[in-house]
Enzyme design. Sequence first.
Site, PDB file in Angstrom:
ATOM      1  N   TYR A 283     -14.246  -5.305  42.351  1.00 40.30           N
ATOM      2  CA  TYR A 283     -13.991  -6.537  41.599  1.00 40.30           C
ATOM      3  C   TYR A 283     -15.249  -7.392  41.721  1.00 40.30           C
ATOM      4  O   TYR A 283     -15.626  -7.783  42.835  1.00 40.30           O
ATOM      5  CB  TYR A 283     -12.796  -7.293  42.192  1.00 40.30           C
ATOM      6  CG  TYR A 283     -11.452  -6.635  41.934  1.00 40.30           C
ATOM      7  CD1 TYR A 283     -11.018  -5.550  42.687  1.00 40.30           C
ATOM      8  CD2 TYR A 283     -10.601  -7.112  40.943  1.00 40.30           C
ATOM      9  CE1 TYR A 283      -9.784  -4.956  42.461  1.00 40.30           C
ATOM     10  CE2 TYR A 283      -9.357  -6.537  40.708  1.00 40.30           C
ATOM     11  CZ  TYR A 283      -8.959  -5.463  41.462  1.00 40.30           C
ATOM     12  OH  TYR A 283      -7.737  -4.881  41.228  1.00 40.30           O
TER      13      TYR A 283
ATOM     14  N   LYS B 181      -0.527  -6.250  39.184  1.00 44.15           N
ATOM     15  CA  LYS B 181       0.855  -6.428  39.640  1.00 44.15           C
ATOM     16  C   LYS B 181       1.927  -6.064  38.614  1.00 44.15           C
ATOM     17  O   LYS B 181       3.097  -5.901  38.978  1.00 44.15           O
ATOM     18  CB  LYS B 181       1.076  -7.903  40.037  1.00 44.15           C
ATOM     19  CG  LYS B 181       0.340  -8.308  41.296  1.00 44.15           C
ATOM     20  CD  LYS B 181       1.056  -7.746  42.495  1.00 44.15           C
ATOM     21  CE  LYS B 181       0.284  -7.880  43.782  1.00 44.15           C
ATOM     22  NZ  LYS B 181       0.009  -6.613  44.441  1.00 44.15           N
TER      23      LYS B 181
HETATM   24  C1  PHB Z   1      -6.954  -0.271  36.099  1.00 46.88           C
HETATM   25  O1  PHB Z   1      -7.465   0.704  36.666  1.00 46.88           O
HETATM   26  O2  PHB Z   1      -6.586  -0.207  34.917  1.00 46.88           O
HETATM   27  C2  PHB Z   1      -6.804  -1.557  36.817  1.00 46.88           C
HETATM   28  C3  PHB Z   1      -7.051  -1.602  38.176  1.00 46.88           C
HETATM   29  C4  PHB Z   1      -6.937  -2.798  38.848  1.00 46.88           C
HETATM   30  C5  PHB Z   1      -6.588  -3.949  38.182  1.00 46.88           C
HETATM   31  C6  PHB Z   1      -6.315  -3.908  36.815  1.00 46.88           C
HETATM   32  C7  PHB Z   1      -6.429  -2.708  36.135  1.00 46.88           C
HETATM   33  O3  PHB Z   1      -6.517  -5.127  38.842  1.00 46.88           O
END
Ligand code: PHB
Length: 417
Positions: free
Chosen positions: A208, A303
Site C-alpha cells: 500500500y 473488507k
Molecule cells: C485486490 O487484490 O483486489 C485488493 C487487495 C487489497 C485491497 C483491495 C483490493 O485492499
Amino acid sequence: MNAEHRRLRTRVAVIGAGPAGLMLSHLLSLSGIDSVVIDLRERADIETTVRAGILEQGTVDLMTGTGVGERALSEGQCHGGIGIRSRGETRRIDLSGLTGRSVHLYPQHEVLKDLIAARLAAGGDLRFGVSGVSVHDVTTDTPSVRFTDADGTRVELSCAVVAGCDGSRGVSRSAVPESVRTDYFRAYEHGWFGILTEAPPSSDELVYTHSERGFALISSRTPSVQRMYFQCDPAEDAQAWSDDRIWTELRTRVNGNGFELREGPIIQRGVIPMRSRVLAPMGHGRLLLAGDAAHVVPPTGAKGLNLAVADAAVLCQALERFFHRGSADLLAAYGRTAADRAWRAQHFSWWMTSMLHTAADGDPFGLRRQLAEIDQVTGSRAGRTFLAEAYTGWPIPVTDPASAIADVITASASRTP
Ligand code: PHB
C-alpha cells in the site's frame, strides 16, 4: 396470488448469489435448513467478474471449517504481512507476528465458484438469470419473493424469511421503507484505477503506497497475473489511458530505492468508485439484509467480501435458533450485531483511505499530517498492532453457542501470535 404463478416453498428465500447469499445458503444447508437462491446474473458472469482478492483469517477458517476452503488453501496464497510504502521506503506490518492471524490472497470470484459448486453438489436450488424480482409481505409471518425464472415462468416463492443479499443496487434494500430507514452515506473524491497485467509479481506481499501523486496498491492474482490500483478521479475514462501512461503513473508513485515494478501487457482495466454506506436498520420484519445490500465500504481495507461472509455467519446462527428452537430473539438482534462489526470495518476502510490518499488540490498540510500518521502507525508496535488486527479481521460474533458453526468461529477467534 396471480394464477399464472408457479408456487414454490422454502424456509429462506435468498436474493442474490454473491458472497453473502451463497455463504448463507451453504451454512444453512449444513444445519438442515433449506433455501432457494436467485440472482439476476448468469452463473458465468458471477464466476468471472473480477473483484477484490483478500480473505481475512476468519473467512478462510469458516470456509475450511465448513468444507469449502480446499482450493482457497491450495491455490490461494497465505500472506503473513503487508507493506506500507511512503517516501521510497516500505515498512512491513507483520500481521501474523502481531496477531497470530494472516490473510489469504484468493479472488472473490473463485470463492463464489467454490460456494456454487458446493451448493450444487449438495442438491441446492440456485436460479441464475431470473428477472422481475419483487419482495412481498415482509411484515407478516408468510413473506414471499416473486420473480420470472430463466425459462420465462413466473414464480411465487413463499418462505419464512427473506435474506436480501443482492447488493447496493438490488431490490432488497429498497424493500425497507424509507419512513423507517436511515442511509448513512459518504462518497469520496477519489476512485481506484484498477488493472490486471500479465507480469510476474513485483512483491511477495501487498504494498500500500502513499505518494505525493496519490495512492497506489500492488496486489497479485497468480504467479503470472498481477492486480494493481492507483488513486484517480472517479470520473476517469479507463479506456482513454494507454498502457504507457498507466505504467508511468504507477512507476512514479511506487518505484524507487531499489523497488521496481515488473511490467507487462495490461489485460483488463476499469475505474472503481469509492463509497461508504450503512443502512439502518439492516432489515424490516422478516426481511434481513446482508453484505452490500446493507453496507458498502471503499476497497482500501479489503473488507467488502469479508463483511458479507461475517453477516452470513451471524444470520445463519439467528436462523438456526429460529427454525430449530422456535426463538426469534437472534433474528431481532441480527441487525445490531452485524452493524457493530460493519461500522468497525467502515471506520477502518475510511481511516486507511484518509491516511493513504492525497487530496486533489495537493493540500500541503494534509500531506504532512499523513506522513506523520504513517510514521506513527508503522513506527510503533501499538500502531502496527491496531492495523494488523483490523486488516486480518475481527472475530465473527458467536451469538448461539449451540450453532453448527460456533466451534469453527471460536477456534478461529482463539488464534494467538
Ligand atoms: C485486490 O487484490 O483486489 C485488493 C487487495 C487489497 C485491497 C483491495 C483490493 O485492499
